[in-house]
Design a protein around this motif. Structure first.
Motif, PDB file in Angstrom:
ATOM      1  N   VAL A  58       0.866  -1.174   0.000  1.00  0.00           N
ATOM      2  CA  VAL A  58       0.000   0.000   0.000  1.00  0.00           C
ATOM      3  C   VAL A  58       0.902   1.222   0.000  1.00  0.00           C
ATOM      4  CG1 VAL A  58      -1.831   1.278   1.179  1.00  0.00           C
ATOM      5  CG2 VAL A  58      -1.797  -1.222   1.285  1.00  0.00           C
ATOM      6  N   ASN A  66      -4.020   8.126   0.767  1.00  0.00           N
ATOM      7  CA  ASN A  66      -4.673   6.887   0.373  1.00  0.00           C
ATOM      8  C   ASN A  66      -5.461   6.374   1.576  1.00  0.00           C
ATOM      9  OD1 ASN A  66      -5.430   4.521  -0.882  1.00  0.00           O
ATOM     10  ND2 ASN A  66      -3.351   3.812  -1.302  1.00  0.00           N
ATOM     11  N   LEU A  68      -8.052   3.355   2.996  1.00  0.00           N
ATOM     12  CA  LEU A  68      -8.737   2.073   2.895  1.00  0.00           C
ATOM     13  C   LEU A  68      -9.776   2.072   4.013  1.00  0.00           C
ATOM     14  CD1 LEU A  68      -5.945   1.647   1.470  1.00  0.00           C
ATOM     15  CD2 LEU A  68      -6.214  -0.767   2.035  1.00  0.00           C
ATOM     16  N   VAL A  74      -7.468  -6.955   1.356  1.00  0.00           N
ATOM     17  CA  VAL A  74      -6.511  -6.863   0.254  1.00  0.00           C
ATOM     18  C   VAL A  74      -5.812  -8.216   0.141  1.00  0.00           C
ATOM     19  CG1 VAL A  74      -4.454  -5.688  -0.638  1.00  0.00           C
ATOM     20  CG2 VAL A  74      -6.182  -4.385   0.660  1.00  0.00           C
ATOM     21  N   VAL A  80      -1.883  -1.519  -3.901  1.00  0.00           N
ATOM     22  CA  VAL A  80      -2.944  -0.531  -3.729  1.00  0.00           C
ATOM     23  C   VAL A  80      -2.293   0.850  -3.713  1.00  0.00           C
ATOM     24  CG1 VAL A  80      -4.842   0.254  -2.264  1.00  0.00           C
ATOM     25  CG2 VAL A  80      -4.318  -2.196  -2.443  1.00  0.00           C
ATOM     26  N   VAL A  85     -10.293   3.119  -1.161  1.00  0.00           N
ATOM     27  CA  VAL A  85     -10.972   1.848  -1.351  1.00  0.00           C
ATOM     28  C   VAL A  85     -12.128   1.856  -0.361  1.00  0.00           C
ATOM     29  CG1 VAL A  85     -10.807  -0.658  -1.270  1.00  0.00           C
ATOM     30  CG2 VAL A  85      -8.831   0.678  -2.027  1.00  0.00           C
ATOM     31  N   ILE A  91     -10.062  -6.671  -2.642  1.00  0.00           N
ATOM     32  CA  ILE A  91      -9.056  -6.495  -3.690  1.00  0.00           C
ATOM     33  C   ILE A  91      -8.412  -7.865  -3.871  1.00  0.00           C
ATOM     34  CG2 ILE A  91      -6.978  -5.266  -4.424  1.00  0.00           C
ATOM     35  CD1 ILE A  91      -9.464  -3.432  -3.893  1.00  0.00           C
ATOM     36  N   LEU A  97      -4.076  -1.454  -8.183  1.00  0.00           N
ATOM     37  CA  LEU A  97      -4.865  -0.221  -8.237  1.00  0.00           C
ATOM     38  C   LEU A  97      -3.885   0.914  -8.481  1.00  0.00           C
ATOM     39  CD1 LEU A  97      -6.704  -2.257  -6.766  1.00  0.00           C
ATOM     40  CD2 LEU A  97      -7.563  -0.349  -5.421  1.00  0.00           C
TER      41      LEU A  97
END
Length: 169
Positions: A58, A66, A68, A74, A80, A85, A91, A97
């Protein structure tokens, strides 16, 4: 390195997971072996009960946080790198992504799918392919399966902390 588990099941961090930079975690987050979460160029927020499985990464673009949301799962080896998300989204293993992607709530991103930069995915969408395309709506049973996978990983984290699994050979 021993597994770390903060009070009341707040975070499970497997021995080889790496978390660096500005990373905020909710309750019940579990990060498995060889996971990398890098909040070095912008903040990363992992909502309650986010599950990130072995080998996943991530990260984010410079100055673009970002997030989540709660209940995100995930899969192994996924990347990611988007901006969001949505809650209770799965995922899949090996999915990617790309920067600026924004995934809605209760989506399924299929294994190996590549979500193009800047793609906005509506809630309850099933994405497949390279580049990723919406192929249909996610069914109720698929949302429940995502939640069940997430719950199972919380149980595995609790069992790991209690020493039920031995690390190493």
């Amino acid at each position: 390195m021993d597994s770390q588990f903060r009070k009341h099941g707040e975070l499970y961090l497997a021995p080889t997971a790496i978390v660096t930079g500005d990373v905020r975690t909710g309750v019940g987050v579990n990060l498995w072996y060889s996971v990398v979460v890098r909040g070095d160029v912008a903040p990363i927020t992992l909502g309650d009960y986010v599950n990130i499985q072995d080998g996943a990464i991530v990260h984010c673009d410079f100055d673009v946080p970002n997030v989540l949301e709660a209940g995100v799962t995930v899969g192994h080896g996924a990347i990611v790198h988007g901006i969001r998300v949505g809650r209770d989204t799965l995922i899949g293993m090996g999915a990617t992504l790309l920067g600026g992607s924004d995934i809605g709530e209760e989506c399924v991103i299929a294994a190996g799918c590549v979500v193009p930069p800047g793609m906005v995915v509506p809630p309850r969408s099933m994405l497949m392919g390279i580049p990723g395309k919406v192929v249909r709506s996610v069914r109720d049973d698929e949302v429940e399966r995502t939640r069940a996978i997430n719950q199972r990983y919380r149980q595995l984290a609790e069992q790991s902390v209690k020493g039920m699994y031995r690390h190493g050979i």
